[in-house]
Design an enzyme around this catalytic site. Structure first.
Site, short mmCIF file in Angstrom:
data_model
loop_
_atom_site.label_atom_id
_atom_site.label_comp_id
_atom_site.label_asym_id
_atom_site.label_seq_id
_atom_site.Cartn_x
_atom_site.Cartn_y
_atom_site.Cartn_z
N SER A 150 33.64 51.21 41.96
CA SER A 150 32.91 50.58 43.06
C SER A 150 33.44 50.95 44.44
O SER A 150 32.77 50.71 45.44
CB SER A 150 32.91 49.05 42.91
OG SER A 150 34.19 48.53 43.17
N LYS B 232 37.60 45.34 47.45
CA LYS B 232 36.36 45.52 48.22
C LYS B 232 36.69 45.62 49.70
O LYS B 232 37.77 45.28 50.14
CB LYS B 232 35.41 44.32 48.03
CG LYS B 232 35.02 44.04 46.60
CD LYS B 232 34.11 45.08 46.03
CE LYS B 232 33.74 44.75 44.58
NZ LYS B 232 33.29 45.90 43.86
#
Length: 142
Positions: free
Chosen positions: A60, A97
């Site tokens: 990701s 993230k």
């Protein structure tokens, strides 16, 4: 998914730092090119005990240059700000993230279009474990 490897040890081994830069090939590292000796702790600016290492799982964060299997150095002493890549726990699930803040809205954004942003909603528990400062990648044989 993350694998937390734990806190860093005090001092590491000293490695040679060469004064030349390598554009494509690798010239002979003659002893007269050694600028000084440094440790990887110094090179990565690792200052235990507020630093720790995490192995990244998943893809990701590829757009940020962080790939599955990479090792990242995380600094717990840095105040996480908009735009930082963070290691966080959302409802006790660890993630890596990019932190986005818009007014009162907090979003954990992947760096891969195949992953939707994670909006932190009322009732969610968000704990920032630290800011990613460096990543290390193994370049294995193909």
């Amino acid at each position: 998914m993350l694998t937390i490897l734990g806190p860093l040890a005090g001092e590491g081994a000293q490695l040679p730092l060469y004064s030349f830069r390598v554009p494509a090939g690798f010239p002979s590292p003659a002893a007269d090119h050694i600028e000084r000796r440094i440790s990887l702790d110094e090179l990565l600016d690792i200052r235990a005990p507020h630093m720790y290492l995490v192995r990244i799982e998943g893809d990701s964060m590829q757009g940020a240059g962080i790939f599955c299997g990479d090792l990242v150095a995380v600094d717990r002493s840095i105040e996480a700000e908009h735009g930082h890549i963070v290691i966080a726990a959302v409802n006790a699930e660890p993630v890596c993230k990019r932190l986005h803040k818009r007014g009162n809205e907090v979003i954990l954004q992947s760096a891969n279009r195949n992953f939707a942003p994670r909006y932190i909603m009322e009732g969610d528990e968000l704990i920032i474990w630290g800011v990613v400062t460096f990543s290390v990648r193994a370049h294995e044989k193909a």
